[in-house]
Design a protein around this motif. Structure first.
Motif: not given
Lengths: 338, 243
Positions: A127-153
């Protein structure tokens, strides 16, 4: 920030107010109590004590002989012992703690014989490993999501057809299909072709995790585009006129005047979007990324503690989303003081 | 300095309005021109055309000989020479007073930090607001905000200042302080085009008053002649209404 519908106070009587507070807790205990009672009624055995090992556990290290041979020497090495074994596959030395083996020099070994078995260090559980993977994926996707969103906006509000129409097409295509389908397309269609192309050029292929991150970023980005657009459009046109009339270019005006002001308006919906992102990452288990949900599912197959682990899984997601919304509230308060 | 040659402008949203019809005028360097007229007469549109915040559909505007409606003209360099002050101040709420005055100096004029700070300090002193340099615009009164807006426009060392009803959104007791700054500017020889109904201001510093109605320049003249002996009936009626 307390926001009331109006200033007219209901429940001006303090006793009525306290009774109302009590009512809330009674309701809460009734819900939890009835769930618990129901599980007991179907003979479910609650074993919360089994849960901690899914976060952290003491590993056991077992060393096996690799082939036919014999124990050459057993020599003390500080607090441990060096066991040197010569087998038909070669000579190896194992350093093991005292009392974890039962050999004397000259003993014969066969493949699969346990040379030593002892406790290793603390290891993170599934579970700790899974939690880490979820946090990592969410964090990276958030950053790319913001970038895409600002460029797109920014592209979405521009007058240039190539920018505006691209942004509109992106938003409509992505918002119009289910995330699960998009994840599948990213992994099975894009992933397969891209990995093949990468391999043909001698570049190592990308992990499933990266295709998952891509799918989530692109999905979130589409929603952020609309949020950013609404934020930009909420800025008074006078701001643009003031900036442009002093000779600033379109982009100077956008990045120094409009976006910093829009940030304040877009922060709350943006937070909602990233809370959704954390929750949506649970779908990535479908392409064999072992994030929190998939880790929970795997944990259940070995422990059979279905109820505990699923409840725990939900609580962990709740902790992540709650922390995020607290951080955003703090940011909102900071930007609001200006 | 500014040569307006027969410009036309029509708005189609929300319904068709002829905002400017065959407007021509010539504004000389150092001249202070006051534009008055009833609401919807096209006076703001006229002003906003001068730095291309609105584009005329026909006609030409030459600023120092440069045709500003020519697509080849870099409008940003033209605008940098023309300061503009708005009715609703339009200060940047996310920047302090200093930041407001300094931003365009940094981005457009590319001035180094030292020079920028010096210029900002000097201008804030000039408009009488140096004590509020670190304040946020939302903590200032309307009059103070408008004075910061004037300082912000002056920071670019413009050759022309455009004022779009700078006192209309102010409480009566704050109009004086803004007009005082504008009068000082006019006396220093700044070329100014002001859309304003402040008659005192027009009488004291204006070289010329232009009266617009229904998108056309109806009458123009020196303030004395204009206010005392208007020739046109429409002007007489308007002056009677505002006095």
């Amino acid at each position: 920030m307390e926001q009331n519908v109006s200033n007219i106070k209901r429940l001006s009587n303090p006793i009525a107010y306290i009774l109302s507070v009590c009512g809330f807790f009674v309701l809460l205990f009734m819900v939890i109590g009835s769930v618990y009672y129901a599980t007991v009624a179907v003979d479910y055995q609650w074993r919360w004590f089994k849960v901690p090992k899914y976060f952290i556990y003491k590993s056991t290290i077992t060393l096996y002989a690799e082939g036919f041979g014999e124990i050459d020497t057993i020599a003390a090495n500080k607090a441990k012992y060096d066991i040197t074994v010569t087998t038909d596959t070669g000579k190896r030395t194992y350093t093991v703690p005292e009392g974890t083996f039962d050999w004397t020099e000259g003993d014969m070994v066969a493949p699969g014989d346990i040379i030593a078995s002892y406790e290793g260090g603390w290891k993170p559980g599934i579970l700790a490993k899974g939690l880490w993977v979820t946090l990592k994926i969410s964090f990276i996707a958030t950053i790319f999501g913001i970038l895409l969103g600002i460029i797109g906006g920014v592209a979405r509000v521009s007058n240039t057809p190539v920018l505006k129409w691209s942004a509109m097409a992106y938003v409509e295509v992505i918002r119009g299909s289910p995330l699960l389908v998009q994840i599948m397309i990213f992994y099975f269609v894009l992933g397969t072709t891209m990995n093949k192309i990468l391999m043909m050029n001698g570049i190592p292929k990308l992990d499933a995790e990266w295709y998952g991150i891509m799918a989530l970023s692109v999905f979130t980005g589409a929603y952020v585009v609309e949020i950013v657009r609404a934020g930009i459009e909420s800025i008074h046109p006078g701001q643009v006129e003031a900036a442009r009339s002093s000779g600033m270019t379109y982009f100077q005006c956008m990045f120094h005047i409009i976006l910093p002001q829009a940030l304040k308006t877009i922060l709350p919906p943006l937070a909602g979007q990233f809370i959704n992102l954390i929750k949506d990452s649970s779908l990535l288990g479908m392409i064999s990324i072992r994030e929190l949900t998939k880790a929970t599912r795997e944990g259940i197959t070995t422990s059979l503690q279905t109820f505990e682990l699923w409840i725990l899984c939900a609580i962990l997601y709740l902790l992540m989303t709650f922390t995020l919304s607290m951080c955003v509230q703090y940011l909102e308060r900071r930007t609001a003081t200006k | 300095m500014i040569d307006v040659i027969s410009i036309y402008k029509t708005f189609y949203v929300p319904h068709e309005v002829k905002a400017l019809v065959d407007v021509s005028n010539k504004i000389e360097a150092g001249e202070v021109v006051v534009v008055i007229g009833p609401s919807g007469s096209g006076k703001s549109t006229f002003l906003r055309c001068l730095n291309r915040l609105e584009t005329a559909e026909r006609g030409q505007i030459l600023v120092d000989g440069v045709d500003i409606f020519d697509p080849k003209t870099n409008i940003n360099t033209v605008r940098a020479e023309m300061g503009m002050v708005f009715q609703s101040f339009n200060l940047y709420p996310h920047l302090t007073v200093q930041g407001n005055v300094g931003l365009a100096q940094k981005l457009v004029r590319k001035r180094p930090k030292k020079e920028r700070e010096e210029k900002t300090r000097m201008l804030l002193e000039k408009v009488g607001i140096s004590a509020k340099a670190k304040a946020w615009p939302s903590n200032l009164s309307g009059g103070q905000q408008q004075r910061v807006a004037i300082a912000r426009a002056l920071a670019m060392d413009p050759k022309i200042m455009l004022f779009d009803e700078p006192t209309s959104a102010l409480d009566p007791e704050m109009i004086g302080e803004v007009l005082e700054v504008m009068k000082t500017l006019a006396k220093e020889g700044m070329t100014m085009v002001c859309v304003t109904h402040e008659m005192g201001f027009a009488r004291e510093v204006a070289d010329r008053v232009i009266f617009m109605d229904e998108g056309m320049i109806v009458e123009e003249g020196t303030p004395e002649k204009f206010y005392k002996n208007p020739t046109h009936d429409r002007t007489k009626l308007f002056l009677k209404q505002i006095l």
